[in-house]
Scaffold this motif. Structure first.
Motif, PDB file in Angstrom:
ATOM      1  N   ALA A 159     -49.159  51.920  83.869  1.00 10.06           N
ATOM      2  CA  ALA A 159     -48.142  51.820  84.915  1.00 10.06           C
ATOM      3  C   ALA A 159     -47.409  53.138  85.105  1.00 10.06           C
ATOM      4  O   ALA A 159     -47.049  53.504  86.219  1.00 10.06           O
ATOM      5  N   GLY A 160     -47.214  53.864  84.022  1.00  7.92           N
ATOM      6  CA  GLY A 160     -46.513  55.140  84.112  1.00  7.92           C
ATOM      7  C   GLY A 160     -47.260  56.190  84.911  1.00  7.92           C
ATOM      8  O   GLY A 160     -46.678  57.184  85.334  1.00  7.92           O
ATOM      9  N   GLU A 161     -48.556  55.963  85.164  1.00  9.46           N
ATOM     10  CA  GLU A 161     -49.364  56.925  85.916  1.00  9.46           C
ATOM     11  C   GLU A 161     -49.258  56.760  87.422  1.00  9.46           C
ATOM     12  O   GLU A 161     -49.759  57.597  88.157  1.00  9.46           O
ATOM     13  N   VAL A 162     -48.656  55.690  87.910  1.00 11.46           N
ATOM     14  CA  VAL A 162     -48.683  55.411  89.347  1.00 11.46           C
ATOM     15  C   VAL A 162     -47.388  55.792  90.060  1.00 11.46           C
ATOM     16  O   VAL A 162     -47.210  55.456  91.223  1.00 11.46           O
ATOM     17  N   ASN A 163     -46.509  56.502  89.375  1.00 13.85           N
ATOM     18  CA  ASN A 163     -45.279  56.954  90.024  1.00 13.85           C
ATOM     19  C   ASN A 163     -45.643  57.800  91.245  1.00 13.85           C
ATOM     20  O   ASN A 163     -46.424  58.748  91.140  1.00 13.85           O
ATOM     21  N   GLY A 164     -45.113  57.442  92.412  1.00 14.78           N
ATOM     22  CA  GLY A 164     -45.379  58.180  93.646  1.00 14.78           C
ATOM     23  C   GLY A 164     -46.663  57.790  94.348  1.00 14.78           C
ATOM     24  O   GLY A 164     -46.995  58.360  95.384  1.00 14.78           O
ATOM     25  N   CYS A 165     -47.369  56.821  93.821  1.00 17.62           N
ATOM     26  CA  CYS A 165     -48.663  56.432  94.397  1.00 17.62           C
ATOM     27  C   CYS A 165     -48.504  55.310  95.420  1.00 17.62           C
ATOM     28  O   CYS A 165     -47.482  54.642  95.499  1.00 17.62           O
ATOM     29  N   LYS A 166     -49.573  55.103  96.177  1.00 17.51           N
ATOM     30  CA  LYS A 166     -49.654  54.017  97.144  1.00 17.51           C
ATOM     31  C   LYS A 166     -50.661  52.999  96.622  1.00 17.51           C
ATOM     32  O   LYS A 166     -51.811  53.355  96.341  1.00 17.51           O
ATOM     33  N   ILE A 167     -50.214  51.752  96.497  1.00 11.95           N
ATOM     34  CA  ILE A 167     -51.060  50.691  95.940  1.00 11.95           C
ATOM     35  C   ILE A 167     -51.142  49.531  96.922  1.00 11.95           C
ATOM     36  O   ILE A 167     -50.122  49.109  97.483  1.00 11.95           O
ATOM     37  N   THR A 168     -52.348  49.038  97.098  1.00  9.85           N
ATOM     38  CA  THR A 168     -52.553  47.841  97.912  1.00  9.85           C
ATOM     39  C   THR A 168     -53.182  46.774  97.031  1.00  9.85           C
ATOM     40  O   THR A 168     -54.209  47.008  96.399  1.00  9.85           O
ATOM     41  N   THR A 169     -52.554  45.607  97.000  1.00  8.11           N
ATOM     42  CA  THR A 169     -53.082  44.469  96.252  1.00  8.11           C
ATOM     43  C   THR A 169     -53.609  43.437  97.253  1.00  8.11           C
ATOM     44  O   THR A 169     -53.482  43.620  98.470  1.00  8.11           O
ATOM     45  N   ILE A 170     -54.130  42.346  96.755  1.00  8.04           N
ATOM     46  CA  ILE A 170     -54.612  41.284  97.642  1.00  8.04           C
ATOM     47  C   ILE A 170     -53.486  40.782  98.542  1.00  8.04           C
ATOM     48  O   ILE A 170     -53.730  40.439  99.706  1.00  8.04           O
ATOM     49  N   GLU A 171     -52.262  40.782  98.061  1.00  9.18           N
ATOM     50  CA  GLU A 171     -51.139  40.339  98.894  1.00  9.18           C
ATOM     51  C   GLU A 171     -50.919  41.283 100.075  1.00  9.18           C
ATOM     52  O   GLU A 171     -50.426  40.864 101.126  1.00  9.18           O
ATOM     53  N   GLY A 172     -51.259  42.537  99.908  1.00  5.55           N
ATOM     54  CA  GLY A 172     -51.068  43.516 100.971  1.00  5.55           C
ATOM     55  C   GLY A 172     -52.197  43.529 101.989  1.00  5.55           C
ATOM     56  O   GLY A 172     -52.098  44.184 103.027  1.00  5.55           O
TER      57      GLY A 172
END
Length: 164
Positions: free
Chosen positions: A65-78
Motif C-alpha cells: 500500500a505504501g507504494e501507491v502514494n500518488g497513483c491512480k487505481i481503478t477497481t471493479i467498483e470504478g
C-alpha cells in the motif's frame, strides 16, 4: 505506525491512513471499504485481486500500500458506469454466462478492461494471453473469452457510429 497516502481511487481523490506493510488488496478491502476486489490465493497466482494501477493491470496482493502514494487505481467498483448502468463487460459477462460462483469475475473484468483500454480490437489469442494470469474454477474460459470479444465488438461498433 500508520502513514497517510494520497491517491486517485476510481476517479476520486482520496487520502487513506494505511499500515505501510499492508498490501494494496487489504488496504482496498479494509481501509477503503471496496470489497469488490477479491482475495483469492494472496500470492499473485489467481488474478482475483486484479486492479488497474496507473493504466496497467496488477495483482493487488503483490503491491504494498505504501507504494501507491500518488497513483491512480481503478477497481471493479470504478468500472461500473453508474448505480443504474453497468459497463458493457459486466453486461456481457452476465449475458454470456461467464460467471458462475462469481468470485473470479471482478478480476477477469478488470483485466479485460485494461486489455480493451490498450487494445480495443484484440484477437482471441490476445484475449487468451491477457487473461492467462486469471483462474476460473467454475465456467472454464470459453464464455469469458466470448464476453470479452463481444464487448470489444460492441465498443468498436459504437465508436465507428460516433465517427460517421
Amino acid at each position: 505506525m500508520k502513514q497517510i497516502i494520497s491517491l486517485t481511487l476510481n476517479e476520486e481523490q482520496r487520502e487513506l491512513a494505511i499500515e505501510p506493510h499492508h498490501t494494496l488488496l487489504d488496504t482496498l478491502r479494509n481501509d477503503a471499504c471496496l470489497t469488490g476486489t477479491k482475495k483469492g490465493c494472496d500470492v499473485g497466482e489467481c488474478g482475483s485481486c486484479t486492479v488497474i494501477l496507473d493504466g496497467k493491470p496488477v495483482n493487488s496482493c503483490l503491491v504494498l500500500a505504501g507504494e501507491v502514494n500518488g497513483c491512480k487505481i481503478t477497481t471493479i467498483e470504478g468500472i461500473q458506469r453508474s448505480c443504474d448502468e453497468v459497463h458493457p463487460l459486466q453486461d456481457n459477462f452476465m449475458k454470456c454466462g461467464a460467471a458462475q460462483c462469481g468470485f473470479c469475475t471482478p478480476g477477469f473484468i478488470v483485466m479485460a478492461k485494461a486489455l480493451l483500454d490498450e487494445n480495443p480490437a484484440p484477437s482471441t489469442d490476445e484475449i487468451r494471453f491477457a487473461i492467462a494470469g486469471n483462474i476460473c474454477r467454475c465456467t472454464g474460459y470459453t464464455k469469458i473469452i466470448e464476453a470479452i470479444d463481444r464487448t470489444a465488438g460492441q465498443m468498436n461498433e459504437s465508436t465507428q457510429g460516433e465517427t460517421r
